[in-house]
Design a protein around this motif. Structure first.
Motif, short mmCIF file in Angstrom:
data_model
loop_
_atom_site.label_atom_id
_atom_site.label_comp_id
_atom_site.label_asym_id
_atom_site.label_seq_id
_atom_site.Cartn_x
_atom_site.Cartn_y
_atom_site.Cartn_z
N GLY A 216 0.83 -1.20 0.00
CA GLY A 216 0.00 0.00 0.00
C GLY A 216 0.86 1.25 0.00
O GLY A 216 2.07 1.20 -0.28
N ALA A 217 0.26 2.36 0.33
CA ALA A 217 0.96 3.65 0.27
C ALA A 217 2.20 3.67 1.16
O ALA A 217 3.25 4.19 0.76
N ALA A 218 2.09 3.10 2.37
CA ALA A 218 3.23 3.13 3.28
C ALA A 218 4.39 2.32 2.75
O ALA A 218 5.56 2.73 2.83
N GLN A 219 4.10 1.15 2.20
CA GLN A 219 5.16 0.29 1.68
C GLN A 219 5.81 0.90 0.45
O GLN A 219 7.03 0.83 0.26
N ASP A 239 -2.26 -2.26 -3.67
CA ASP A 239 -3.21 -1.15 -3.72
C ASP A 239 -2.92 -0.36 -5.00
O ASP A 239 -1.95 0.41 -5.05
N GLU A 240 -3.72 -0.59 -6.02
CA GLU A 240 -3.43 0.00 -7.33
C GLU A 240 -3.50 1.52 -7.29
O GLU A 240 -2.76 2.20 -8.01
N ALA A 241 -4.37 2.08 -6.48
CA ALA A 241 -4.45 3.55 -6.36
C ALA A 241 -3.16 4.10 -5.76
O ALA A 241 -2.64 5.14 -6.20
N ALA A 242 -2.62 3.41 -4.76
CA ALA A 242 -1.37 3.85 -4.15
C ALA A 242 -0.21 3.71 -5.14
O ALA A 242 0.69 4.56 -5.18
N PHE A 262 -9.50 -5.93 -10.10
CA PHE A 262 -10.88 -6.13 -10.53
C PHE A 262 -11.18 -7.61 -10.83
O PHE A 262 -12.34 -8.00 -10.89
N GLU A 263 -10.13 -8.43 -10.97
CA GLU A 263 -10.33 -9.85 -11.25
C GLU A 263 -10.61 -10.67 -9.98
O GLU A 263 -10.95 -11.85 -10.10
N ASP A 264 -10.43 -10.09 -8.83
CA ASP A 264 -10.53 -10.86 -7.59
C ASP A 264 -11.98 -10.96 -7.14
O ASP A 264 -12.45 -10.24 -6.26
N ASP A 269 -15.83 -5.70 -2.53
CA ASP A 269 -15.52 -4.29 -2.78
C ASP A 269 -14.44 -4.11 -3.85
O ASP A 269 -13.85 -3.03 -3.96
N ARG A 270 -14.20 -5.15 -4.64
CA ARG A 270 -13.19 -5.03 -5.70
C ARG A 270 -13.59 -3.95 -6.70
O ARG A 270 -14.79 -3.72 -6.94
N PRO A 271 -12.62 -3.26 -7.31
CA PRO A 271 -12.96 -2.32 -8.38
C PRO A 271 -13.53 -3.07 -9.56
O PRO A 271 -13.33 -4.27 -9.72
#
Length: 316
Positions: A216-219, A239-242, A262-264, A269-271
């Motif tokens: 994610g963003a932190a990593q 996290d694709e947005a991050a 989106f494939e998951d 809550d997947r995009p």
């Protein structure tokens, strides 16, 4: 042999596998394009004895409750988080997946994506096709695998296969996995330490409650500036947005992926798509889930899934 069985196959399959299943009974193959909706899948399963499913399907307890004759679910895939194996067991339905056949071709693709990303293959290809190549120039300098420090996130079958293919390049390999056994030639470190020093990060982690959003963003912020990321594990591990934000501010050197959030299907809550801004980012290389897209491999996967159905439906 009895023809009482009805076998639902949710994607087109090779003719020889269709013929193999037809010896067991009636075969109902969904021809596509796309995937069956939940209601369509339930309707086709209502009289089915067996299901050969693919990554496009989600099989949960509620769906199984609408399939009173179902005896076997055979998933022609490796990561089966969208299949409720425990619910199958509770209902006396045999569940099978195909864990090993996908490993080698997916690892090959992961190495290819890393090279394509590091060596600016897409940008170079575009330069040639656009008629702007006038001979050698000092341009498109990138990063090779040779001598690079590579972090592999996830040291299951796929992660170990990636490591085996990276060793001949002379990479310094570090691995992140809290539960996998030791891997020869790979120094085990924590995630933070791996990201702080890696030139390439190859993600091979499965999708579990512990790995959703692992990167994610932190990593990303803690990673070395200019790091090149390759995801051949599961889309929602990242996290694709991050990742997009890291690309846009220039901290991430590039992102390559064969898998996307989106494939998951198991995640409510997947995009519903890959973000357009991520698709259009120039420092990316994307392939449409080609990990196992080798003709011989796909045929072998279908045969393995068919064999699992035979073991249940054929007496003795």
């Amino acid at each position: 042999m009895t023809q009482a069985h009805r076998i639902l196959v949710t994607q087109p399959i090779h003719a020889e596998v269709h013929a193999r299943l037809a010896r067991l009974g009636e075969v109902d193959v969904y021809p596509g394009p796309g995937a069956l909706t939940r209601d369509e899948l339930a309707a086709r399963l209502r009289h089915a004895t067996a299901l050969m499913g693919f990554m496009t399907d989600r099989v949960d307890d509620a769906l199984l409750a609408e399939a009173p004759h179902l005896r076997v679910v055979s998933a022609a895939l490796k990561g089966y988080d969208s299949y409720d194996a425990a619910a199958c067991a509770r209902r006396g339905i045999h569940f099978a997946s195909v864990p090993d056949l996908l490993t080698a071709p997916t690892a090959e693709l992961g190495i290819g994506l890393a090279i394509a990303l590091g060596r600016h293959v897409l940008a170079g290809d575009a330069r040639v096709r656009e008629g702007r190549f006038a001979g050698w120039r000092p341009q498109f300098y990138g990063r090779g695998l040779a001598g690079s420090q590579v972090a592999v996130i996830g040291l299951g079958n796929l992660g170990r296969a990636l490591c085996e293919r990276l060793r001949p390049f002379g990479c310094q390999l570090v691995g992140v996995d809290p539960v996998a056994p030791p891997t020869s030639g790979v120094v085990r470190v924590g995630l933070d330490a791996a990201l702080a020093s890696a030139d390439f990060v190859l993600i091979a982690a499965p999708l579990t409650p512990d790995t959703i959003g692992l990167i994610g963003a932190a990593q990303i912020a803690a990673s070395r500036p200019g790091t090149l990321w390759v995801n051949v594990g599961r889309g929602s591990v990242v996290d694709e947005a991050a990742m997009l934000a890291g690309l846009e501010r220039g901290h991430v050197g590039g992102y390559a992926a064969d898998v996307f959030a989106f494939e998951d299907w198991s995640l409510a809550d997947r995009p519903r798509e890959i973000a357009p801004a991520l698709r259009q980012c120039p420092r990316t290389v994307f392939t449409p889930h080609l990990g196992s897209a080798v003709r011989e491999v796909r045929l072998a996967i279908e045969h393995a899934a068919a064999e699992a159905i035979e073991r249940v439906l054929v007496p003795g």
